[in-house]
Design an enzyme around this catalytic site. Structure first.
Site, PDB file in Angstrom:
ATOM      1  N   CYS A  55      52.169  76.447  47.782  1.00  0.00           N
ATOM      2  CA  CYS A  55      53.211  75.746  48.521  1.00  0.00           C
ATOM      3  C   CYS A  55      53.987  76.671  49.438  1.00  0.00           C
ATOM      4  CB  CYS A  55      54.227  75.130  47.566  1.00  0.00           C
ATOM      5  SG  CYS A  55      53.534  74.030  46.357  1.00  0.00           S
ATOM      6  N   GLY A  81      49.763  75.571  52.468  1.00  0.00           N
ATOM      7  CA  GLY A  81      49.429  74.293  51.851  1.00  0.00           C
ATOM      8  C   GLY A  81      49.021  73.290  52.899  1.00  0.00           C
ATOM      9  N   ASN A 155      58.090  76.042  45.047  1.00  0.00           N
ATOM     10  CA  ASN A 155      56.858  76.811  45.160  1.00  0.00           C
ATOM     11  C   ASN A 155      56.678  77.595  43.874  1.00  0.00           C
ATOM     12  OD1 ASN A 155      56.011  79.833  47.018  1.00  0.00           O
ATOM     13  ND2 ASN A 155      54.669  78.395  46.031  1.00  0.00           N
ATOM     14  N   GLY A 156      55.606  77.349  43.151  1.00  0.00           N
ATOM     15  CA  GLY A 156      55.380  78.115  41.927  1.00  0.00           C
ATOM     16  C   GLY A 156      54.869  77.251  40.802  1.00  0.00           C
ATOM     17  N   TYR A 294      46.538  88.767  50.460  1.00  0.00           N
ATOM     18  CA  TYR A 294      45.795  87.653  51.035  1.00  0.00           C
ATOM     19  C   TYR A 294      46.628  86.468  51.502  1.00  0.00           C
ATOM     20  CZ  TYR A 294      42.926  83.412  50.971  1.00  0.00           C
ATOM     21  OH  TYR A 294      42.361  82.208  51.284  1.00  0.00           O
TER      22      TYR A 294
END
Ligand code: SF4
Length: 521
Positions: A55, A81, A155-156, A294
């Site tokens: 996210c 996302g 996010n997570g 990445y």
């Protein structure tokens, strides 16, 4: 839930799963036709050959075009996302929401953004985890707690969400969907005291990796877990405040990076004033090093360091640790490109973009009836035959997850006439899954968890294979002057895996009736 409510909610859920966008005005959920390409809002995912960020979040406080800027920020964060996106704005005591399946540009148009007035907004892009992708799990999640309206963009991965949900349901809470983010809402609704006390109470109950934005009545709240796994940056746009997962979102709207939201910090922004509290006990910093390897865009600052410079350093270290005689360094675009530059710089070998990537490949495509060998990889990557024929290549990749794609790329290079193909990986072997908000295959599917480097070399068909060492990665982490999580390489999981309590590492944490749709009330 009253039985009489069910048919109405089922119908709404069914519409949503067909891919319709969700909109509301004044807290009432309305459903509109969606600018979507899918017949169904749900789909099953092909096996991962990449770790996937889940996210991105974006928040604006104190700007007359808050929703427009949130939209642009989400546009910049699209790489985090691509399954769904949403924005909640706040105007005159009312929340307005629009969510949909697909890319940001497909979901939001000028007329749609015009339905999101107000000076404060939060937005979210989501890559769904674990197989299912549907509108009911798109964020922000919006609810009315009785005393407050609350929107959540997160996010997570909350590692104790199942336990909290069971406890809250035991006390009569009714959950509407399967998102772990809903746990925040119920905890906040049950907390007592001032806003600060209620937020502290809520945040102290959840564990795991989370960077979150909340819109609670007129207050924009940004918070980060005490280990700081996932990034969250704070910036200024004139008198307005902006918060985003990565600073590339600031660059697009002309905002200036100020600092990161600190691990364990809660920032509250109301009427242009920022107030910060640190109610959570200090914990060892565990910033996700994979963001630098990445996930993040190379033009972002993440955890206060340039992603581009880190990747180049990874490539330089790799060249020192794993030299090879070759004619050219070839990146696997896009994420391997900066490390490949570092490798070329340190080794003195020429850098060539000899593998071209088609950026316009959608998730599905129509194959010819007579199947083409390795069509899936060919449609995305194509080596330049004139460059590689008769040459020895060092192909630089950022990670190997299952190894299936790399095996095909090696075959493509050989088919194009390459004399030798040497693979260099700018990260250590990925030996464990992530439990902290990244979608990963199971350990059994991670090639490096089950095979030696020599076995992997043979499996992918390369002339040689070398990874960056864990020691080199940790030297680079130390240079960034923070504590990092590198558990998927080192096995050093700071939050014990047992606590996660699931065999599969990722969401959906909750299974619910697909007809049950989160809704504002
Ligand atoms: Fe990042 Fe790996 Fe740690 Fe997950 S386990 S937070 S991907 S470094």
């Amino acid at each position: 839930m009253k039985p009489s409510q069910r048919p109405r909610k089922r119908a709404r859920g069914a519409r949503a799963q067909r891919g319709e966008a969700e909109r509301s005005a004044g807290g009432r959920v309305l459903l509109g036709r969606a600018p979507l390409e899918r017949e169904s809002g749900e789909r099953r995912r092909a096996p991962l050959d990449r770790f996937r960020e889940e996210c991105g979040v974006m928040g604006i406080a104190g700007h007359p075009e808050a929703a427009n800027l949130a939209y642009l920020g989400l546009y910049a964060l699209q790489h985090r996302g691509q399954e769904s996106a949403g924005i909640v704005s706040r105007d005159g005591g009312e929340n307005h929401i629009h969510k949909g399946m697909g890319l940001v540009a497909e979901i939001f148009s000028q007329p749609v953004l015009a339905t999101l007035p107000g000076r404060t907004a939060i937005g979210h892009v989501r890559y769904s985890t674990a197989g299912e992708s549907s509108l009911r799990n798109a964020q922000p999640f919006l609810a009315n707690t009785g005393r407050s309206q609350i929107a959540v963009a997160h996010n997570g991965n909350l590692t104790n969400a199942l336990a909290i949900r069971a406890e809250l349901e035991g006390h009569g809470s009714i959950f509407q969907g399967s998102m772990d983010s809903e746990v925040f809402v119920h905890l906040f609704a049950r907390a007592r005291g001032t806003l600060e006390e209620r937020l502290g109470d809520m945040c102290s109950r959840v564990r795991g990796a989370w960077s979150a934005l909340f819109l609670i009545d007129d207050v924009l709240v940004a918070a980060r877990d005490p280990h700081g796994f996932r990034p969250l940056s704070l910036g200024r746009l004139g008198p307005a405040w902006v918060v985003a997962s990565e600073t590339c979102a600031f660059d697009l709207i002309g905002a200036v990076y100020e600092r990161d939201v600190e691990p364990g910090e809660i920032v509250m922004i109301r009427r242009g004033r920022l107030r910060s509290v640190q109610p959570l006990p200090r914990a060892p910093e565990k910033l996700c090093v994979f963001e630098h390897i990445y996930f993040a865009r190379p033009d972002s600052l993440v955890f206060g360091s340039s992603v581009y410079q880190t990747r180049k350093q990874l490539g330089r270290e790799l060249a020192r640790e794993a030299p090879v005689r070759a004619d050219m360094v070839v990146p696997v675009l896009d994420s391997g490109s900066v490390s490949a530059l570092g490798y070329a710089e340190a080794s003195g070998i020429a850098y060539e973009n000899a593998l071209i990537r088609n950026h316009y490949v959608r998730r599905t495509f129509i194959e010819p009836e007579q199947s083409i060998r390795m069509f899936g990889v060919r449609v995305k990557h194509n080596p330049i035959r004139e460059l590689v024929t008769g040459k020895s290549l060092v192909v630089v990749e950022d990670s190997i997850v299952r190894g299936t794609t790399l095996n095909k790329l090696v075959t493509l290079f050989r088919g194009a006439g390459a004399r030798e193909v040497h693979i260099r990986v700018s990260a250590p072997p990925t030996t464990g899954p992530c439990y902290y908000g990244i979608d990963t295959p199971k350990r059994a599917d991670l090639i490096a968890a089950n095979h030696s480097v020599e076995e992997i070399r043979r499996m992918i068909g390369a002339d040689s294979l070398a990874y960056l060492s864990l020691e080199a990665l940790q030297r680079i982490e130390a240079q960034m002057k923070h504590g990092f999580c590198d558990a998927c390489f080192s096995g050093d999981y700071v939050i014990p895996v047992d606590e996660v309590g699931v065999a599969e590492p990722q969401l959906p944490l909750f299974e619910s009736d697909p007809g049950d749709e989160p809704e504002a009330s």
